[in-house]
Motif scaffolding. Structure first.
Motif, mmCIF file in Angstrom:
data_model
loop_
_atom_site.group_PDB
_atom_site.id
_atom_site.type_symbol
_atom_site.label_atom_id
_atom_site.label_comp_id
_atom_site.label_asym_id
_atom_site.label_seq_id
_atom_site.Cartn_x
_atom_site.Cartn_y
_atom_site.Cartn_z
ATOM 1 N N THR A 273 0.902 -1.129 -0.034
ATOM 2 C CA THR A 273 0.002 -0.067 -0.032
ATOM 3 C C THR A 273 0.919 1.224 -0.096
ATOM 4 N N GLN A 274 0.649 2.115 -0.906
ATOM 5 C CA GLN A 274 1.369 3.138 -0.947
ATOM 6 C C GLN A 274 0.876 4.150 -0.257
ATOM 7 N N LEU A 275 1.325 4.963 0.945
ATOM 8 C CA LEU A 275 0.847 6.030 1.578
ATOM 9 C C LEU A 275 1.647 7.078 1.602
ATOM 10 N N ARG A 276 0.501 8.143 1.153
ATOM 11 C CA ARG A 276 1.125 9.385 1.113
ATOM 12 C C ARG A 276 0.455 10.285 2.318
ATOM 13 N N ILE A 277 1.096 11.103 2.949
ATOM 14 C CA ILE A 277 0.704 11.922 4.137
ATOM 15 C C ILE A 277 1.058 13.429 3.706
ATOM 16 N N GLN A 278 -0.035 14.160 3.522
ATOM 17 C CA GLN A 278 -0.093 15.551 3.537
ATOM 18 C C GLN A 278 0.258 16.323 4.687
ATOM 19 N N PRO A 279 1.495 16.891 4.977
ATOM 20 C CA PRO A 279 1.850 17.393 6.425
ATOM 21 C C PRO A 279 1.053 18.620 6.322
ATOM 22 N N THR A 280 0.968 19.241 7.774
ATOM 23 C CA THR A 280 0.441 20.500 7.857
ATOM 24 C C THR A 280 1.369 21.519 7.080
ATOM 25 N N GLU A 281 0.671 22.328 6.587
ATOM 26 C CA GLU A 281 1.436 23.335 5.824
ATOM 27 C C GLU A 281 2.377 24.174 6.567
ATOM 28 N N SER A 282 3.641 24.000 6.065
ATOM 29 C CA SER A 282 4.807 24.565 6.737
ATOM 30 C C SER A 282 5.044 25.856 6.267
ATOM 31 N N LYS A 283 5.515 27.063 7.323
ATOM 32 C CA LYS A 283 5.800 28.243 6.907
ATOM 33 C C LYS A 283 7.441 28.403 7.153
ATOM 34 N N LEU A 284 7.946 27.462 7.205
ATOM 35 C CA LEU A 284 9.391 27.503 7.294
ATOM 36 C C LEU A 284 9.962 28.218 6.104
ATOM 37 N N ARG A 285 10.863 29.270 6.280
ATOM 38 C CA ARG A 285 11.428 30.048 5.211
ATOM 39 C C ARG A 285 12.979 30.459 5.914
ATOM 40 N N VAL A 286 13.875 29.952 4.962
ATOM 41 C CA VAL A 286 15.233 30.202 5.219
ATOM 42 C C VAL A 286 15.835 31.247 4.330
ATOM 43 N N GLN A 287 16.569 32.267 4.866
ATOM 44 C CA GLN A 287 16.993 33.344 4.060
ATOM 45 C C GLN A 287 17.943 32.839 2.902
ATOM 46 N N LYS A 288 17.651 33.375 1.444
ATOM 47 C CA LYS A 288 18.246 32.707 0.326
ATOM 48 C C LYS A 288 19.212 33.490 -0.280
ATOM 49 N N THR A 289 19.756 34.538 0.390
ATOM 50 C CA THR A 289 20.878 35.480 -0.191
ATOM 51 C C THR A 289 22.089 34.511 -0.584
ATOM 52 N N ASN A 290 22.427 35.090 -1.936
ATOM 53 C CA ASN A 290 23.655 34.389 -2.553
ATOM 54 C C ASN A 290 24.908 35.449 -2.380
ATOM 55 N N GLN A 291 25.860 35.049 -1.927
ATOM 56 C CA GLN A 291 26.914 36.008 -1.993
ATOM 57 C C GLN A 291 28.224 35.317 -2.217
ATOM 58 N N SER A 292 29.565 36.259 -2.332
ATOM 59 C CA SER A 292 30.813 35.558 -2.637
ATOM 60 C C SER A 292 31.492 36.429 -1.502
ATOM 61 N N LEU A 293 32.625 35.681 -0.866
ATOM 62 C CA LEU A 293 33.471 36.191 0.028
ATOM 63 C C LEU A 293 34.820 35.904 -0.120
ATOM 64 N N SER A 294 35.679 36.784 -0.073
ATOM 65 C CA SER A 294 37.003 36.427 -0.291
ATOM 66 C C SER A 294 37.888 36.609 0.839
ATOM 67 N N TYR A 295 38.851 35.818 1.126
ATOM 68 C CA TYR A 295 39.665 36.074 2.375
ATOM 69 C C TYR A 295 40.949 35.476 2.250
ATOM 70 N N LEU A 296 41.943 36.184 2.962
ATOM 71 C CA LEU A 296 43.403 35.937 3.036
ATOM 72 C C LEU A 296 43.554 34.491 3.839
ATOM 73 N N GLU A 297 44.510 33.605 3.726
ATOM 74 C CA GLU A 297 44.818 32.520 4.483
ATOM 75 C C GLU A 297 45.076 33.045 5.888
ATOM 76 N N ASP A 298 44.589 32.025 6.624
ATOM 77 C CA ASP A 298 44.845 32.325 8.127
ATOM 78 C C ASP A 298 43.775 33.287 8.874
ATOM 79 N N SER A 299 42.615 33.673 7.849
ATOM 80 C CA SER A 299 41.649 34.736 8.372
ATOM 81 C C SER A 299 40.374 33.776 9.058
ATOM 82 N N ARG A 300 39.604 34.584 9.678
ATOM 83 C CA ARG A 300 38.453 33.689 10.139
ATOM 84 C C ARG A 300 36.970 34.213 9.358
ATOM 85 N N VAL A 301 36.660 32.887 8.825
ATOM 86 C CA VAL A 301 35.447 32.803 7.999
ATOM 87 C C VAL A 301 34.250 32.739 8.733
ATOM 88 N N ARG A 302 33.383 33.537 8.516
ATOM 89 C CA ARG A 302 31.988 33.399 9.270
ATOM 90 C C ARG A 302 30.652 33.485 8.303
#
Length: 652
Positions: A273-302
């Motif tokens: 039996t193929q069972l599909r369950i429709q979950p409660t509608e989720s409102k989860l949203r994660v920020q989707k900003t794309n960016q490019s960062l450049s660092y020198l070696e030995d730096s701290r990346v956050r």
């Protein structure tokens, strides 16, 4: 005497009893269903130790009980009769050796014609026959009457609904057998993963549940009921998204062997039996900003992972950090996972790349997570992102995953410092006299990092005098006759640079190295020789310490040429005389005593002659001339020749 003979006879009888061979086979009758996997074990004892035993299996049909039909042997590859040869060659029938005196006969798909008396025979290995060498057991093959039925269907449910599925299980076996019936769930996300047991009614009529469903069965949300002699109903209340997948019923028919053990004669599954369950509608949203960062070696990346919204204020989050290598790997690598409880675990990639000490994950607020790479290095370059899972708790306190969403991509480029190494390239022409000093400088006006260290080497290129300067410039290092003069490594160890000088450093060395400042170096060659002439230059290597505390060479550069000419000394009378002490004393010391003696003798003779003439001159009234002792002066050096001076005397 009679007592001794009796004891001896008892000892012999005891020895004979111990030495008797005994072959034991699995007790029968063994009742098995057609098509099932049959195993029959056989053991032997009482044989001479240290000899591996062989096993030969035969069978006797009920219709012809005296005719042996050979099946398989551990010693003879072509032991089987034609009726079993094909099944033996295809490994459908085989013998598994458990030890030197124990083996198991396997019939992977038993057939109805296999019913009969099976015999296990062990050939004699003791040199004499004593005891039993075979044992027999009866195998009964019955029809497989087990049926398991459930409709193949696809069901769609909403999270929180109730699910009921029914499975029909029956059999018509005349023997006394037991049934076990269970429901299983196979995840649609991983078809290769083993199925998960939901609930099972065992052959002993005991209900059990597996894994995460044990708590739900205890809460009454999971049930298995036998509604009739053949019907088994599964009920799941408060469906959750984790219940989604393929559900099926599995039943097994068990029989108890004469030794008291239970054997599953057959197992069968129902349609799924193929069972599909429709979950409660989720409102989860994660920020989707794309960016490019450049660092020198030995730096701290956050890198930030921000949750813009969530379904409920009671939602909890699990955050997974991934990296996609710049070289283009087949799959994104998991750096670490932060559980909803706050615990975290490293991924395999973090262990392989030794990131445990440098990677750090923080939860600054319920919706803000930060990944930090300390002392970043070039290999850390790649695309980073987070995957957020939203978890909610059902009314019974069980957690389930509602949804998941990934963040935007952060392109991180970790680069080495820009190469700014420069070495003074001014050329110079120096002419020195033989035996004087040659001073060579090496100036580094620019470096790539304030933490740089340098390896400095001086080379000299020598060529024939008749070669034009333009031709020399076009020659390779080998054609020029390049030779290492001096080298010091970035670790301040002499001779630890990029070359090995011929003249080793030491108290008697003509080379004198000096580091005036961090970017000024000099090399002095004392006691210049004509062979020291040539085109000198310094070779500089710039070294830096990477985040793993390993030195690496960043750049190299050469200075301009310093052309050194050495003037040879010309041989003169002065230089020849002063060249050895013996010749010096022979020329300037030994002649003086001889010359003095000759002079005294000459004066004495002259004095005598004048004395004679004085008397005559005195008589005649003539004045006399007196000569003082000559004053002889000379220098012990070669600078001034000896001088002889005569001083006039006085006239009486």
């Amino acid at each position: 005497m009679a007592t001794g003979a009796l004891l001896l006879a008892c000892a012999l009888l005891a020895g004979v009893a111990v030495a008797q061979r005994v072959v034991t086979v699995q007790s029968g009758p063994l009742i098995r269903t057609e098509g099932s996997h049959v195993t029959i074990w056989c053991n032997v004892t009482g044989y001479k130790e240290g000899v591996e035993q062989d096993f030969e299996w035969s069978m006797y049909l009920p219709s012809v009980p005296d005719r042996e039909i050979r099946i398989v042997s551990t010693a003879q590859p072509n032991y089987a009769y034609a009726v079993y040869a094909q099944r033996v060659n295809s490994k459908e029938i085989n013998v598994e050796r458990l030890s030197g005196d124990s083996a198991v006969l396997h019939i992977t798909k038993v057939q109805a014609k296999d019913q009969g008396l099976f015999e296990c025979y062990t050939p004699n290995t003791d040199g004499r026959y004593l005891g039993s060498y075979s044992a027999r057991t009866n195998l009964t093959v019955i029809a497989d009457s087990l049926t398991v039925a459930a409709p193949a269907q696809t069901l769609s449910k909403v999270e929180g609904d109730t699910l009921q599925l029914t499975c029909e299980v029956s059999r018509t076996t005349l023997q006394h057998t037991h049934l076990s019936v269970g429901w299983y769930l196979r995840s649609p996300e991983d078809a290769a993963a083993p199925p998960q047991e939901l609930v099972t009614l065992s052959r002993d009529f005991v209900l059990r549940s597996g894994g995460l469903y044990r708590q739900r069965m205890a809460a009454g949300d999971l049930r298995l009921d036998k509604t009739s002699a053949t019907s088994y109903r599964l009920t799941i209340h408060k469906l959750q998204p984790v219940d989604q997948g393929l559900l099926y019923c599995q039943a097994a028919e068990w029989i108890q062997d004469p030794d008291g053990s239970w054997f599953a004669m057959t197992r069968k599954q129902s349609d799924k039996t193929q069972l599909r369950i429709q979950p409660t509608e989720s409102k989860l949203r994660v920020q989707k900003t794309n960016q490019s960062l450049s660092y020198l070696e030995d730096s701290r990346v956050r890198i930030n992972c921000s949750i813009a919204s969530q379904t409920s204020q009671d939602s909890q989050h699990a955050v997974l950090w991934y990296v996609r290598r710049a070289t283009g790997s087949e799959a994104d690598e998991l750096l670490l996972r932060i559980e909803k409880s706050g615990a975290f675990e490293y991924g395999a990639y973090a262990d392989e790349e030794r990131l445990r000490r440098r990677v750090q994950a923080e939860r600054l607020s319920p919706r803000l997570y930060v990944l930090t790479l300390n002392r970043a290095e070039n290999s850390d370059s790649g695309t980073y992102y987070c995957l957020v899972e939203e978890w909610l708790s059902d009314p019974d306190g069980a957690w389930y995953r509602l949804s998941r969403e990934s963040s935007g991509f952060t392109q991180v480029l970790v680069r080495q410092p820009e190469v700014r190494l420069q070495v003074e390239e001014l050329e110079a022409n120096v002419t020195v006299e033989e035996s004087s000093s040659i001073r060579l400088g090496c100036s580094i006006p620019s470096q790539s990092s304030r933490d740089s260290r340098f390896s400095v080497s001086w080379y000299v290129e020598r060529s024939d005098d008749d070669d034009d300067e333009d031709d020399v410039d076009q020659l390779s290092d080998e054609e020029r006759g390049r030779e290492c003069v001096f080298s010091i490594g970035h670790d301040a160890v002499f001779g630890n640079g990029n070359c090995s000088p011929r003249e080793e450093a030491g108290p008697n060395s003509r080379l004198q190295f000096e580091r005036m400042t961090s970017d000024q170096y000099s090399l002095t060659i004392q006691g210049a020789r004509p062979t020291d002439a040539g085109r000198y230059y310094c070779h500089v290597e710039e070294w830096l310490l990477n985040p793993r505390n390993a030195w690496y060479r960043l750049a190299t550069n050469n200075s301009g040429f310093t052309i050194v000419n050495v003037l040879q000394q010309v041989s003169t009378l002065k230089s020849v005389v002063c060249s050895t002490d013996a010749l010096f004393y022979f020329v300037f010391f030994y002649p003086f005593p001889i010359f003095g003696a000759l002079l005294i003798a000459l004066l004495f003779v002259r004095y005598k002659s004048r004395s004679n003439s004085k008397s005559q001159e005195g008589k005649n009234g003539a004045p006399l001339l007196w000569i003082k002792e000559p004053h002889l002066s000379y220098s012990p050096t070669c600078l001034d020749p000896p001088a002889l001076s005569l001083h006039p005397g006085s006239v009486d």
